[in-house]
Design an enzyme around this catalytic site. Structure first.
Site, PDB file in Angstrom:
ATOM      1  CB  SER A 130       0.883   0.790  -1.971  1.00  0.00           C
ATOM      2  OG  SER A 130       1.463  -0.063  -3.252  1.00  0.00           O
ATOM      3  CE1 TYR A 143      -4.152  -1.478  -2.704  1.00  0.00           C
ATOM      4  CE2 TYR A 143      -2.099  -0.929  -3.892  1.00  0.00           C
ATOM      5  CZ  TYR A 143      -2.669  -1.359  -2.801  1.00  0.00           C
ATOM      6  OH  TYR A 143      -1.687  -1.646  -1.863  1.00  0.00           O
TER       7      TYR A 143
END
Length: 246
Positions: A130, A143
């Site tokens: 990501s 995250y």
């Protein structure tokens, strides 16, 4: 690497990027093995792609799919979970499952499948990370940390595997139109950047394997903030502070 006839294991394949990747891989002739927790959706994707479905929860059985998939030519580590909000308020029982799914499972799956790839002298490892892992994102500290760990793991592996015939790719999407945001408990509400289709990321995964790409940002302009952070961290953090509050 030629994907026609290759056996490709994809985690998180019951929906979103994983399901789209399964379809894209099947379109180029790959034989897909699909791992996911939602049995009904996983079976539907397997039926659509002619693939094999392996129902598994990576938070409790990190290496399970590798142990049941048999010989694998390409591993696509896509499964991921998220949580949004200030880290000080993050529930204690959310941290370990996120780390297990986003980071421990890719390491365990790779450890299970890599020796056979090295022995055969061919294979490819793909890690769907990501942009959060490259630059950090407000209210997504845990995250982002798991995705950053995945990026560094892939980079380190790439050095180890040079000349072995086994490729390593990372794909860094931005905001993608998938159920991810609903499942993390906080929908995506910003008008910019607009979410991109999961199919766009899936095509990037296929291209990364076929063309041996080390690193792919989706969309491509995300490479700019990642490079700015490395080249000029001060100005980057100033800009991130402004846009991060919007």
């Amino acid at each position: 690497m030629r994907l026609a006839g290759a056996r490709v294991l994809i985690t998180g394949a019951s929906s979103g990027i994983g399901a789209a990747t399964a379809r894209a891989m099947a379109e180029v002739g790959a034989r897909v093995v699909l791992s996911g927790r939602d049995e009904k959706r996983l079976d539907a994707v397997a039926s659509e792609t002619g693939g094999q479905a392996l129902v598994c929860d990576l938070t409790t059985d990190a290496a399970g799919p590798a142990e049941r998939a048999g010989a694998v030519d390409v591993l696509v580590c896509n499964a991921g979970t998220g949580w949004a909000g200030p880290f000080a308020t993050m529930p204690d029982d959310t941290i370990e499952p996120m780390v297990a799914c986003n980071l421990t499972a890719p390491l365990r799956l790779t450890r299970s499948l890599l020796p056979a790839m090295i022995e055969r002298g061919r294979g490819h490892l793909v890690y769907v990370a990501s942009i959060a892992g490259a630059v950090g994102v407000r209210d997504e500290a845990a995250y982002a940390a798991t995705k950053a760990g995945l990026l560094v793991f892939a980079e380190s592996l790439r050095y180890e595997l040079r000349g072995s015939g086994v490729g390593v790719s990372v794909v860094l999407p931005g905001v993608v139109d998938t159920p991810f945001f609903e499942r993390r408990g906080a929908p995506y509400t910003r008008r910019w950047p607009a979410p991109i289709p999961a199919e766009r990321v899936a095509r990037a995964v296929v291209a990364a394997v076929e063309r041996g790409r080390d690193e792919t940002y989706v969309p491509g302009w995300l490479r700019l903030p990642a490079r700015l952070k490395g080249a000029a961290p001060g100005p980057f953090r100033a800009l991130a502070g402004v846009f991060g509050r919007q």
